[in-house]
Enzyme design. Structure first.
Site, PDB file in Angstrom:
ATOM      1  N   SER A 144       6.177   8.982  -2.510  1.00  0.00           N
ATOM      2  CA  SER A 144       6.299   7.889  -3.585  1.00  0.00           C
ATOM      3  C   SER A 144       4.828   7.976  -4.166  1.00  0.00           C
ATOM      4  O   SER A 144       3.921   8.317  -3.608  1.00  0.00           O
ATOM      5  CB  SER A 144       6.434   6.555  -2.974  1.00  0.00           C
ATOM      6  OG  SER A 144       6.097   5.578  -4.054  1.00  0.00           O
ATOM      7  N   TYR A 199       4.581  -0.255   2.854  1.00  0.00           N
ATOM      8  CA  TYR A 199       5.410   0.863   1.897  1.00  0.00           C
ATOM      9  C   TYR A 199       4.382   1.806   1.585  1.00  0.00           C
ATOM     10  O   TYR A 199       4.607   3.218   1.883  1.00  0.00           O
ATOM     11  CB  TYR A 199       6.014   0.526   0.813  1.00  0.00           C
ATOM     12  CG  TYR A 199       6.783   1.482   0.064  1.00  0.00           C
ATOM     13  CD1 TYR A 199       7.928   2.000   0.564  1.00  0.00           C
ATOM     14  CD2 TYR A 199       6.408   2.065  -0.991  1.00  0.00           C
ATOM     15  CE1 TYR A 199       8.737   2.984  -0.004  1.00  0.00           C
ATOM     16  CE2 TYR A 199       7.086   2.951  -1.846  1.00  0.00           C
ATOM     17  CZ  TYR A 199       8.444   3.371  -1.313  1.00  0.00           C
ATOM     18  OH  TYR A 199       9.070   4.419  -2.023  1.00  0.00           O
TER      19      TYR A 199
END
Length: 246
Positions: A141, A155
């Site tokens: 990501s 995350y």
């Protein structure tokens, strides 16, 4: 001849969204493709049937990436049933978004298990079966490099860990002619992050291009990294985010 004719790929977490788009694109390029799923058996079988309809072999394998043994078993079944493995795409991932003081240790352990440990376990299991030209590709990501809002601690941490993991794998496997690279998407229009959600406009405002990407955008980059054209790229983190991080 397509770029990946004769190759076999395993894509984790590919019953929908980015994973499904990657699996279909690799098949379009000539690869036989196994995919894993956790709960969405019907969707996974639809993806596999679509791949078979295009003339390629495909498997839909139930495998929870939180269980490293399931990841290793998926690699082994791919080799046993499709004859080899040339491309591993670790796409399965989860996320939790909440204030720092609301996270639990159980959430910490699970996000590491799925987003990091499963990538390691898959690479470790697949590498012995790969020949020169093998490809290990991980979907991370752009939040590994930029955290523009609160609530993303776990995350972002898990995705940034993939940068070091990818570099280490690339260094270890480089002498065998196997490359390892990380793809870092920005906002992609999927059912988990739809372009018409309540927060979509705020994300678009952060992007130079001003619009979400598609699963096909990610599939195109992965197909390139899986091909012989990318043979001199390894240990890289390639951001594909519409200018989200600039």
């Amino acid at each position: 001849m397509s770029k990946l004719t004769g190759k076999v790929a395993l894509v984790t977490g590919a019953s929908r969204g980015i994973g499904a788009a990657i699996a279909k694109r690799l098949a379009q390029e000539g690869a036989d493709v196994a995919i894993t799923y956790v709960n969405s058996a019907d969707k996974a079988n639809t993806v596999a049937n679509d791949i078979r309809a295009g003339g390629r072999r495909s498997l839909a394998l139930a495998a929870d990436s939180a269980d490293p043994h399931a990841t290793v078993a998926a690699v082994q079944r791919t080799v046993q049933e499709l004859g080899r493995i040339d491309i591993l795409v670790s796409n399965a991932g989860i996320g939790y978004w909440k204030p720092l003081d609301q996270f639990t240790l159980e959430e910490f352990d699970r996000i590491i298990a799925v987003n990091v440990r499963a990538v390691f376990a898959g690479a470790q299991a697949a590498a012995p079966h790969m020949e020169s030209g093998g490809r290990i590709i991980t979907i991370g990501s752009c939040n590994a490099d930029r955290v523009p809002a609160a609530g993303s601690t776990l995350y972002a941490m898990s995705k940034s860990a993939l940068i070091g993991l990818t570099k280490g794998i690339a260094r270890d496997l480089g002498p065998r002619g196997i490359t390892a690279n990380l793809v870092q998407p920005g906002p992609i229009d999927t059912d988990m992050n739809p372009a018409d959600s309540e927060r979509a406009d705020s994300l678009r405002a952060l992007m130079a291009l001003g619009h979400y990407g598609s699963g096909e955008d990610i599939g195109g980059l992965v197909a390139y990294l899986a091909s012989a054209e990318s043979r001199f790229i390894t240990g890289a983190a390639l951001t594909i985010d519409g200018g989200y991080n600039i």
